[in-house]
Write a protein that holds these residues in place. Structure first.
Motif, mmCIF file in Angstrom:
data_model
loop_
_atom_site.group_PDB
_atom_site.id
_atom_site.type_symbol
_atom_site.label_atom_id
_atom_site.label_comp_id
_atom_site.label_asym_id
_atom_site.label_seq_id
_atom_site.Cartn_x
_atom_site.Cartn_y
_atom_site.Cartn_z
ATOM 1 N N LEU A 72 112.752 -22.124 97.100
ATOM 2 C CA LEU A 72 112.794 -21.538 95.765
ATOM 3 C C LEU A 72 113.227 -20.086 95.877
ATOM 4 O O LEU A 72 113.016 -19.441 96.911
ATOM 5 N N ASP A 73 113.789 -19.569 94.807
ATOM 6 C CA ASP A 73 114.284 -18.195 94.844
ATOM 7 C C ASP A 73 113.172 -17.161 94.991
ATOM 8 O O ASP A 73 113.436 -16.029 95.376
ATOM 9 N N VAL A 77 108.732 -16.722 102.212
ATOM 10 C CA VAL A 77 108.423 -17.341 103.508
ATOM 11 C C VAL A 77 109.506 -18.346 103.887
ATOM 12 O O VAL A 77 109.973 -18.373 105.023
ATOM 13 N N SER A 78 109.927 -19.178 102.932
ATOM 14 C CA SER A 78 110.980 -20.156 103.205
ATOM 15 C C SER A 78 112.306 -19.480 103.499
ATOM 16 O O SER A 78 113.081 -19.955 104.330
ATOM 17 N N VAL A 92 119.129 -22.812 97.594
ATOM 18 C CA VAL A 92 118.148 -22.019 96.867
ATOM 19 C C VAL A 92 118.117 -22.527 95.438
ATOM 20 O O VAL A 92 119.147 -22.573 94.759
ATOM 21 N N ARG A 93 116.941 -22.949 95.015
ATOM 22 C CA ARG A 93 116.758 -23.448 93.649
ATOM 23 C C ARG A 93 115.916 -22.457 92.870
ATOM 24 O O ARG A 93 115.049 -21.787 93.416
ATOM 25 N N ASP A 105 122.015 -21.236 94.673
ATOM 26 C CA ASP A 105 122.925 -20.853 95.751
ATOM 27 C C ASP A 105 122.913 -21.941 96.821
ATOM 28 O O ASP A 105 121.881 -22.545 97.104
ATOM 29 N N VAL A 106 124.058 -22.203 97.388
ATOM 30 C CA VAL A 106 124.208 -23.101 98.538
ATOM 31 C C VAL A 106 125.072 -22.357 99.533
ATOM 32 O O VAL A 106 126.113 -21.810 99.178
#
Length: 176
Positions: A72-73, A77-78, A92-93, A105-106
């Motif tokens: 997630l945006d 941590v991710s 990124v969702r 974003d990809v």
């Protein structure tokens, strides 16, 4: 192909110029594992291609999370975990986004560095990643060896003379 869901269509689905047998995976497993409700409810071809890529990884006993990292945006941590990726596609969702919404974003990560971004969808990201691997003469990550071998040697028909047993079995099933 007049049926409404992706999973219940004919046993073969057209993708990237090659037939990929969705019938190799039971419908309940395909929808539950590879795309959840996204696969069933979203008519978008981009989501379906992402589901097929995940299915390919799982069919070859590899983890789709090694190829595609989603976050997630707002999840820092991710995003830091993406810096640890050796080679892959990140997605990124937006927090609270629907499964029908396109990703924010990809992009492509090589050795922890974002090389490309704003690629639009996961299938395009994987295609560009394969092109980068091939043109830069990089070796495949060991945990995705069979997936990239299938994409390069079977789908793209580049250097397809020698195949591993796993990929050869899948290729034979495709040509039945």
């Amino acid at each position: 192909m007049t049926t409404s869901t992706y999973c219940t269509r004919s046993s073969k689905t057209w993708w990237m110029g090659t037939l990929f047998p969705v019938a190799l995976v039971p419908e309940r497993d395909f929808c539950a594992i590879y795309g959840g409700t996204e696969c069933k409810n979203n008519p978008s071809v981009e989501v379906r291609r992402e589901c097929v890529l995940k299915a390919l990884c799982v069919y070859l006993n590899e983890k789709p999370d090694s190829l595609m990292k989603e976050c997630l945006d707002v999840d820092l941590v991710s995003m830091r975990e993406m810096e640890k990726m050796v080679l892959g596609v990140y997605v990124v969702r937006h927090e609270g986004a629907d499964s029908t919404d396109p990703p924010e974003d990809v992009g492509i990560v090589i050795e922890g560095c974002t090389v490309l971004q704003d690629l639009g969808d996961v299938a395009s990201g994987c295609a560009v990643l394969l092109g980068l691997i091939y043109s830069l003469n990089l070796s495949y990550p060991k945990d995705l060896r069979y997936t990239f071998e299938f994409l390069q040697k079977v789908l793209m028909e580049l250097d397809g003379n020698k195949l591993s047993n796993k990929v050869q079995v899948l290729k034979n099933k495709l040509h039945e």
